[in-house]
Design an enzyme around this catalytic site. Sequence first.
Site, mmCIF file in Angstrom:
data_model
loop_
_atom_site.group_PDB
_atom_site.id
_atom_site.type_symbol
_atom_site.label_atom_id
_atom_site.label_comp_id
_atom_site.label_asym_id
_atom_site.label_seq_id
_atom_site.Cartn_x
_atom_site.Cartn_y
_atom_site.Cartn_z
ATOM 1 N N CYS A 19 1.085 56.596 0.450
ATOM 2 C CA CYS A 19 0.670 57.944 0.041
ATOM 3 C C CYS A 19 0.908 58.157 -1.448
ATOM 4 C CB CYS A 19 1.472 58.996 0.799
ATOM 5 S SG CYS A 19 1.335 58.853 2.580
ATOM 6 N N LYS B 86 -0.883 49.466 -1.832
ATOM 7 C CA LYS B 86 -0.426 48.694 -2.981
ATOM 8 C C LYS B 86 1.086 48.779 -3.120
ATOM 9 C CE LYS B 86 -0.931 46.208 -6.663
ATOM 10 N NZ LYS B 86 -1.125 44.775 -6.397
ATOM 11 N N GLU C 36 -5.645 39.171 3.984
ATOM 12 C CA GLU C 36 -5.562 40.588 3.635
ATOM 13 C C GLU C 36 -6.876 41.159 3.104
ATOM 14 O OE1 GLU C 36 -2.886 40.134 -0.463
ATOM 15 O OE2 GLU C 36 -2.614 41.880 0.762
ATOM 16 N N ASN D 176 5.241 61.924 0.608
ATOM 17 C CA ASN D 176 5.153 60.459 0.725
ATOM 18 C C ASN D 176 6.481 59.984 1.299
ATOM 19 O OD1 ASN D 176 4.872 57.685 0.396
ATOM 20 N ND2 ASN D 176 5.391 57.741 -1.780
ATOM 21 N N GLY D 177 6.432 59.242 2.403
ATOM 22 C CA GLY D 177 7.676 58.751 3.008
ATOM 23 C C GLY D 177 7.619 58.938 4.513
ATOM 24 N N ARG E 88 -3.026 52.603 -4.544
ATOM 25 C CA ARG E 88 -1.896 52.481 -3.620
ATOM 26 C C ARG E 88 -2.363 52.300 -2.181
ATOM 27 N NH1 ARG E 88 2.730 55.036 -6.168
ATOM 28 N NH2 ARG E 88 3.561 55.794 -4.215
ATOM 29 N N HIS F 134 4.449 19.231 14.480
ATOM 30 C CA HIS F 134 5.415 19.842 15.403
ATOM 31 C C HIS F 134 4.809 21.048 16.127
ATOM 32 C CE1 HIS F 134 8.446 17.146 13.886
ATOM 33 N NE2 HIS F 134 8.060 17.461 12.659
ATOM 34 N N GLU G 97 0.769 31.730 0.391
ATOM 35 C CA GLU G 97 0.123 32.771 -0.415
ATOM 36 C C GLU G 97 -1.409 32.724 -0.247
ATOM 37 O OE1 GLU G 97 0.627 35.388 -1.858
ATOM 38 O OE2 GLU G 97 -0.793 35.656 -3.484
ATOM 39 N N TRP H 71 -1.719 57.588 3.446
ATOM 40 C CA TRP H 71 -1.753 56.296 4.138
ATOM 41 C C TRP H 71 -1.014 56.548 5.454
ATOM 42 C CZ3 TRP H 71 1.905 52.525 5.665
ATOM 43 C CH2 TRP H 71 1.369 51.259 5.941
ATOM 44 N N LYS I 290 -3.529 35.835 1.081
ATOM 45 C CA LYS I 290 -4.618 36.399 0.271
ATOM 46 C C LYS I 290 -5.888 36.481 1.100
ATOM 47 C CE LYS I 290 -3.227 37.764 -2.322
ATOM 48 N NZ LYS I 290 -1.965 38.036 -2.949
HETATM 49 O O1 M6R Z 1 5.227 45.729 -5.223
HETATM 50 P P1 M6R Z 1 5.815 44.518 -4.522
HETATM 51 O O2 M6R Z 1 5.614 43.259 -5.296
HETATM 52 O O3 M6R Z 1 7.248 44.718 -4.135
HETATM 53 O O4 M6R Z 1 4.970 44.393 -3.188
HETATM 54 C C1 M6R Z 1 5.312 43.436 -2.222
HETATM 55 C C2 M6R Z 1 4.184 43.237 -1.232
HETATM 56 O O5 M6R Z 1 3.893 44.454 -0.591
HETATM 57 C C3 M6R Z 1 2.911 42.713 -1.901
HETATM 58 O O6 M6R Z 1 3.132 41.528 -2.585
HETATM 59 C C4 M6R Z 1 1.812 42.480 -0.846
HETATM 60 O O7 M6R Z 1 2.168 41.430 -0.012
HETATM 61 C C5 M6R Z 1 0.468 42.245 -1.518
HETATM 62 N N1 M6R Z 1 -0.543 43.031 -0.885
HETATM 63 C C6 M6R Z 1 0.021 40.840 -1.438
HETATM 64 O O8 M6R Z 1 -1.212 40.631 -2.041
#
Ligand code: M6R
Length: 606
Positions: A2, A601, A486, A98-99, A27, A502, A479, A74, A483
Site C-alpha cells: 500500500c 515492490k 514473478e 499501510n500495514g 510498490r 537426488h 534468481e 495492496w 525472475k
Molecule cells: O526491497 P528488498 O530488496 O528488501 O525486497 C526484497 C524482495 O521483496 C525483492 O527482492 C523481491 O523478491 C523482488 N520482487 C524480486 O524481483
Amino acid sequence: MCGIVGILGNEAVAGPLVEALRRLEYRGYDSAGIATVENGSLDRRRAEGKLVKLENCLSEAPLVGHTGIGHTRWATHGAPNEINAHPHVSGDVSVVHNGIIENFRELREDLEKSGMEFSTQTDTEVIAHLIARTLKGGATPEEAVEQSLSKLEGAFALAIIFAGHDDLMIAARKGSPLAIGYGDGEMYVGSDAIALAPFTDTITYLDDGDWAVLKRDGAVIRDRAGRQVERAKVKSVASALMVDKGNHRHFMAKEIHEQPEVLSHTLAHYLDFSEGRVDRSRFDLDLGAIERITISACGTAYYAGLVGKYWLERWARIPVEIDIASEMRYREAPMEKGGMALFVSQSGETADTLATLRYCKEEGQHIASIVNVRESSIARESASVLPTLAGPEIGVASTKAFTCQLAVIACLAIAIGRARGHISEETENELVMALAKVPGHISTILRDESIFEKISHDLSHARDVLYLGRGVSYPIALEGALKLKEISYIHAEGYAAGELKHGPIALIDEDVPIIVVAPDDDLFEKTLSNIQEVVARGGRVTVLTDHDPDRIGADAENIISLPTVHPFATPLVYAVPVQLLAYHTAVFMGTDVDQPRNLAKSVTVE
Ligand code: M6R
C-alpha cells in the site's frame, strides 16, 4: 505494498494526490482511492484496479477539497474491490493505512458490540471506527487518535482527516514507513520521498512509534510516549530522480539497460581503479575484527546474500550463516557476541528484514546493511550502511538493484579478505580488475538481445522451467527462476546442479526447458556432467557460458555464448542473461511486466 499520501493544500488536492499516487504505483496495488474535506464534510472516490479508473471516477464526479488523503491498496484483508479500497470512513473520520492490524478481530468485535457497523472486510476499518467512537465520546481529534493508536497492535502508517477540520491531518507510524513533507504554506504526508518529490524536497522521516499533527503552517511530532519531539528535516534527492521509462517499453527494460552505468558508479564508490585496490575507508567497519557474519534478506536480495556467502567464505575465509528474513526473525537463533549481521535490501523497508535486524541488534551483533534507499528504515537502524548506487528501481522485478548488491558484497569480500590476510595485494589487484571489467561485459551482452528473444519465445510456451547452477552460479539459477515466475507466471525452479539426481531429475522430459548457468570456472566440468545427465533423459538444455561451445557440442539445444569473465565476477555478468530471458518471455506472454499480479515492490507487511 500500500502507498499513502496526504496533502493540506491551498487549492483542490485531488489532482496532486493522484499524481503522488502515480509515483507510488511501483510498490504494487490493486485498487486506489482519495478522500477530501469539502465544505466541512468528507467525500471520497474509490476504484478497483489501476489509477486510470480512479481518474475516470474523478472526472465524472470531481472532488474539490483542499485537504485530502489518497491510497493505493495492496490487498491483505478482503478482496481487492471498491468496497475494501481506502480511504475508509466512519462518521467524521477518514483514514488511509499501510500495514496490518493484528488484533483487528478483537477490536472489531468490541466495536460491533458498541453499535459500530462495518461495511468492509478490511482490518483498517477498525481504525476509522475506533477514532470515530472516541470522537463521539467528546474527545478532540488529537485525543481520539492518541487513544486509538494505543489500542492497535501490528504495523501501520496512517494519514487521517476529519470532517469540520479543513486545516488538520494526523499521521502516525509503527513498523510501516512514513514521511512528512514541508511546502510553502502547505504540508504533505507520503509513504516515501518519491511520492512527495513533485511538491517538496524538505522531508522528515517519522521514527517508529511517532505520530504527528499537521496544519498548513507545520507539524507537531510526538513519540510513542506522547512527548513532543524534534525530528530532523532532510533534503531529499528524490525530486532530482527521473521516474520515467526513457526510450524503453518497460521500467524493467530500462533498469536492465542501466546496469553498466549504475554498476560503474557503485564499483567506483568502493574501488580505487587506478591503484587496483578496494577503498577500505568506504566500509565504516573494523574489517579485520569481524569474526563471523550472519546475512539475512528476502527474495532477490537474499540471493545476493547467498552469492555473498560463497564469496566471503572462499575469498575472506570467514564463516557466514545466511537465512531468509521471514524465517530468521522467529528462529530465536543464539548469536555469539562480536559478530556482524548484514542485511541486504533494495527498499530498506522490507518488514521481515527490518524485524530480523532488530532481533540481531538485541543479540549484540554489529548491524550493517546494503541498501539502495539511503533514507530507509533499515539504513537508519544500521550502524554501518553500504549503499548501492542503483538509483530508484521502479519495476517490481529487481534487476539493477540485484547486480549492485552483488557489486557491494564482492568489494566487501575483498576488503575483509585483505584485512584478514587471506588475500594478497596481487590477488586484490586481480579481483578488482575483474570487477572493473563487469560493466563492459554487460554492455556487450545488451548490444544484441535477439538470441534471448528467440529462446524466450520458446520459454513462453512452457509450463515449467528449471534453472541449474553450481557454486556461485547456484544463486543465479535461483534468481533466474524467481525472475521468470514473478513476471511471466510460468512455474520455474532453481536447483544446485549436483542436487538434481537426488529428486528433481524426475521432472525432466522434452516439455521442460532447462537453463544452465555454466561459466568457465573450476566447477564447469562438473556442471557439464549434469548437462549430459539431463540430455540423456530427453531434456532440452540452454547453456549460458563463456566456455568453448564445441566442448558442449550437440548436448545442448541452445548455447548462449557470453564474454569471457574472471570466475570471481561471473554472478554479476550471468545475472543479466537470466533477467533478459525472463523479460522477453513476459513480453511474449503479454503480462504486466512492471507491476506483475499479486506482487509489491516494497513489502512492508510480513
Ligand atoms: O526491497 P528488498 O530488496 O528488501 O525486497 C526484497 C524482495 O521483496 C525483492 O527482492 C523481491 O523478491 C523482488 N520482487 C524480486 O524481483
